[in-house]
Scaffold this active site. Structure first.
Site, short mmCIF file in Angstrom:
data_model
loop_
_atom_site.label_atom_id
_atom_site.label_comp_id
_atom_site.label_asym_id
_atom_site.label_seq_id
_atom_site.Cartn_x
_atom_site.Cartn_y
_atom_site.Cartn_z
N ARG A 101 0.82 -1.22 0.00
CA ARG A 101 0.00 0.00 0.00
C ARG A 101 0.85 1.27 0.00
O ARG A 101 0.33 2.37 -0.18
CB ARG A 101 -0.92 0.01 1.23
CG ARG A 101 -2.13 -0.90 1.09
CD ARG A 101 -3.01 -0.77 2.32
NE ARG A 101 -4.37 -1.19 2.06
CZ ARG A 101 -5.35 -1.13 2.95
NH1 ARG A 101 -5.13 -0.65 4.15
NH2 ARG A 101 -6.57 -1.55 2.65
N VAL B 89 6.19 2.85 -2.98
CA VAL B 89 7.04 1.94 -3.77
C VAL B 89 6.37 0.58 -3.93
O VAL B 89 6.35 0.02 -5.02
CB VAL B 89 8.43 1.78 -3.14
CG1 VAL B 89 9.29 0.86 -3.97
CG2 VAL B 89 9.11 3.13 -2.99
N SER C 15 17.53 3.03 1.51
CA SER C 15 17.35 4.47 1.33
C SER C 15 18.71 5.13 1.15
O SER C 15 19.71 4.66 1.70
CB SER C 15 16.65 5.06 2.57
OG SER C 15 16.77 6.47 2.59
N SER C 16 18.73 6.22 0.40
CA SER C 16 20.00 6.92 0.20
C SER C 16 20.51 7.58 1.47
O SER C 16 21.67 7.99 1.54
CB SER C 16 19.84 7.99 -0.91
OG SER C 16 18.83 8.91 -0.55
N CYS C 17 19.67 7.66 2.52
CA CYS C 17 20.12 8.28 3.77
C CYS C 17 21.10 7.40 4.53
O CYS C 17 21.63 7.80 5.57
CB CYS C 17 18.94 8.64 4.66
SG CYS C 17 18.15 7.22 5.43
N TYR D 110 16.59 6.03 11.32
CA TYR D 110 16.07 5.37 10.11
C TYR D 110 17.22 4.82 9.27
O TYR D 110 17.16 3.69 8.77
CB TYR D 110 15.26 6.38 9.29
CG TYR D 110 14.67 5.83 8.02
CD1 TYR D 110 13.63 4.90 8.07
CD2 TYR D 110 15.13 6.24 6.77
CE1 TYR D 110 13.07 4.40 6.91
CE2 TYR D 110 14.57 5.75 5.60
CZ TYR D 110 13.54 4.82 5.67
OH TYR D 110 12.99 4.31 4.52
N LYS E 150 18.04 0.89 8.13
CA LYS E 150 18.23 0.47 6.73
C LYS E 150 19.60 -0.17 6.52
O LYS E 150 19.74 -1.13 5.75
CB LYS E 150 18.03 1.66 5.79
CG LYS E 150 16.58 2.10 5.66
CD LYS E 150 15.73 0.98 5.10
CE LYS E 150 14.30 1.37 4.88
NZ LYS E 150 13.49 0.24 4.35
N PRO F 190 17.33 3.19 -3.21
CA PRO F 190 16.74 4.22 -4.06
C PRO F 190 17.14 5.63 -3.65
O PRO F 190 17.39 5.89 -2.47
CB PRO F 190 15.24 4.01 -3.89
CG PRO F 190 15.11 3.40 -2.53
CD PRO F 190 16.34 2.57 -2.32
N HIS G 201 7.74 13.80 2.78
CA HIS G 201 9.00 14.21 2.16
C HIS G 201 8.80 15.51 1.40
O HIS G 201 7.70 16.04 1.28
CB HIS G 201 9.51 13.11 1.24
CG HIS G 201 10.02 11.91 1.97
ND1 HIS G 201 9.33 10.73 2.06
CD2 HIS G 201 11.17 11.72 2.68
CE1 HIS G 201 10.03 9.86 2.78
NE2 HIS G 201 11.13 10.44 3.17
N ASP H 147 18.48 22.56 6.72
CA ASP H 147 18.58 22.17 5.32
C ASP H 147 18.68 20.65 5.16
O ASP H 147 18.34 20.09 4.13
CB ASP H 147 19.83 22.78 4.67
CG ASP H 147 19.56 24.15 4.06
OD1 ASP H 147 18.38 24.44 3.78
OD2 ASP H 147 20.52 24.91 3.86
#
Length: 310
Positions: free
Chosen positions: A13, A16, A108-110, A137, A141, A164, A180, A270
Site C-alpha cells: 500500500r 514503492v 534508502s539513500s540516507c 532510520y 536500513k 533508491p 517528504h 537544510d
C-alpha cells in the site's frame, strides 16, 4: 521469476510497494500475495512466521517501512528505529527459514554519511557520520543491508538490496509535517493557489542539491534487479540528475499554477547539503529511468488532485 511464481510484496500500500504491484501486474504476474498492516503486523515475529509457513512465497519484495521527512524522522526517532528493525528482521529471517528463492530489500539513500564524497558510491557506506536528523532510520536500513549480506554469507540465501534515491509519485504521503519534500511542496503550493495566498514558505536556504526518481521508475528498476542481479553488494538506484531545493520549488510552483512568491525560512534545517547517487553500476547492467522530473511532477500533482478531489 516465472509468471506463475508466488510473490509477496511487503508494503504493497506504500508508494514503492504499490508501484511494484502495478509493475508485476503489467508484466502478467498473477500469483501475488499481499497483506495490509491490519491483516499482518510485520513487527510481530510469530505472525510473520505463520504467514510465511502458510503462504510459502517464492519471491519477496521487501518494501515495507516506516517512512517520513526530516521532521517525522527527527520527532519519532525511537519508532523509526524500532519498527523498521523489527519488520526487516522478521521478514528476512522468515524468508530464510521458508526457503524463499530470492528477496529484494529496499533501503534508502540516507544510509550514506552526511559528508560522503559526491556522487554517492556503494563503497561509501559506513565511512563517516550519518545525518543526525534521520540517523535512526538510516541505521535501521543499514541493518537491513547487512542482514541480507549475512544471510547470503552464512546460509547462501539469494537476498539482494537496492538503495533508491529520493522517490515521489502515486501513493505518496502529502501530510505537511510528516511527508517528504516533493509531496509537502505540492500540497503547500496547491493550497496556497486555492487560497490565493501571496507567498509560500519553504524550509531552509533552498541551496541543497537533491536527486528525485518517479516511483514507477523505481518499481521498474526493482523488477529488473529481481530478474537480473544476484550479487552480494547492494545497488544504488537513481537518475544521475540533481536539482536545488529552490529549483524544485520553482518547478512545483509552475506545475501547480501558484502565482505568488516563494520565501525561504533560513532558521529551519537544510539537512544534507548534497545527495546524488552514483548509479553507474545499475546503468552498466542495462537499466535507466524513463520519467523526467517535470513529467513526474505533473503526474504526481494530477494524482494529488484526484486523491483530494482538488
Amino acid at each position: 521469476m516465472e509468471k506463475s511464481s508466488k510473490i509477496f510484496v511487503a508494503g504493497h500500500r506504500g508508494m514503492v510497494g504499490s508501484a511494484i504491484l502495478r509493475k508485476l501486474e503489467q508484466e502478467g504476474f498473477t500469483n501475488i500475495v499481499t497483506r495490509t498492516s491490519a491483516e499482518l503486523d510485520l513487527r510481530n515475529q510469530e505472525a510473520v512466521n505463520v504467514f510465511f509457513e502458510k503462504e510459502k512465497p517464492g519471491y519477496v519484495f521487501l518494501a515495507a517501512a516506516k517512512v517520513g521527512g526530516i521532521l517525522a524522522n527527527n520527532t519519532y526517532r525511537a519508532e523509526f528505529l524500532y519498527d523498521n528493525l523489527l519488520m526487516e528482521s522478521n521478514i528476512i529471517h522468515a524468508a530464510y527459514k521458508n526457503e524463499v528463492k530470492k528477496l529484494l530489500f529496499l533501503g534508502s539513500s540516507c544510509i550514506y554519511p552526511k559528508l560522503a564524497p559526491q556522487p554517492l558510491k556503494e563503497e561509501h557506506l559506513l565511512t563517516g557520520l550519518l545525518e543526525p536528523t534521520n540517523e535512526p532510520y538510516a541505521i535501521a536500513k543499514i541493518a537491513g543491508i547487512k542482514l541480507c549480506e549475512a544471510y547470503r554469507d552464512q546460509y547462501g540465501c539469494n537476498f539482494i538490496a537496492a538503495m533508491p534515491t529520493n522517490l515521489y509519485g502515486p501513493g505518496d504521503n502529502y501530510h505537511l509535517q510528516n511527508s517528504h519534500v516533493i509531496p509537502a511542496m505540492i500540497r503547500k503550493f496547491h493550497e496556497a493557489k486555492v487560497k490565493e495566498a501571496a507567498t509560500v514558505e519553504i524550509w531552509g536556504t533552498g541551496a541543497p542539491l537533491r536527486e528525485f526518481m518517479y516511483a514507477d521508475d523505481m518499481a521498474a528498476a526493482c523488477f529488473f534487479l529481481m530478474q537480473e542481479y544476484n550479487e552480494k553488494l547492494f545497488v544504488n538506484v537513481g537518475t544521475g540528475e540533481e536539482v536545488t531545493i529552490k529549483g524544485l520549488a520553482l518547478l512545483i510552483k509552475e506545475v501547480t499554477g501558484f502565482a505568488g512568491t516563494i520565501q525561504f525560512d533560513t532558521s529551519k534545517p537544510d539537512g544534507t547539503p548534497r545527495k546524488l547517487m552514483d548509479s553507474s553500476k545499475l546503468h552498466a547492467l542495462g537499466w535507466k529511468h524513463t520519467t523526467s522530473l517535470r513529467e513526474g511532477l505533473e503526474k504526481a500533482y494530477r494524482f494529488f488532485q484526484q486523491e483530494n478531489k482538488a
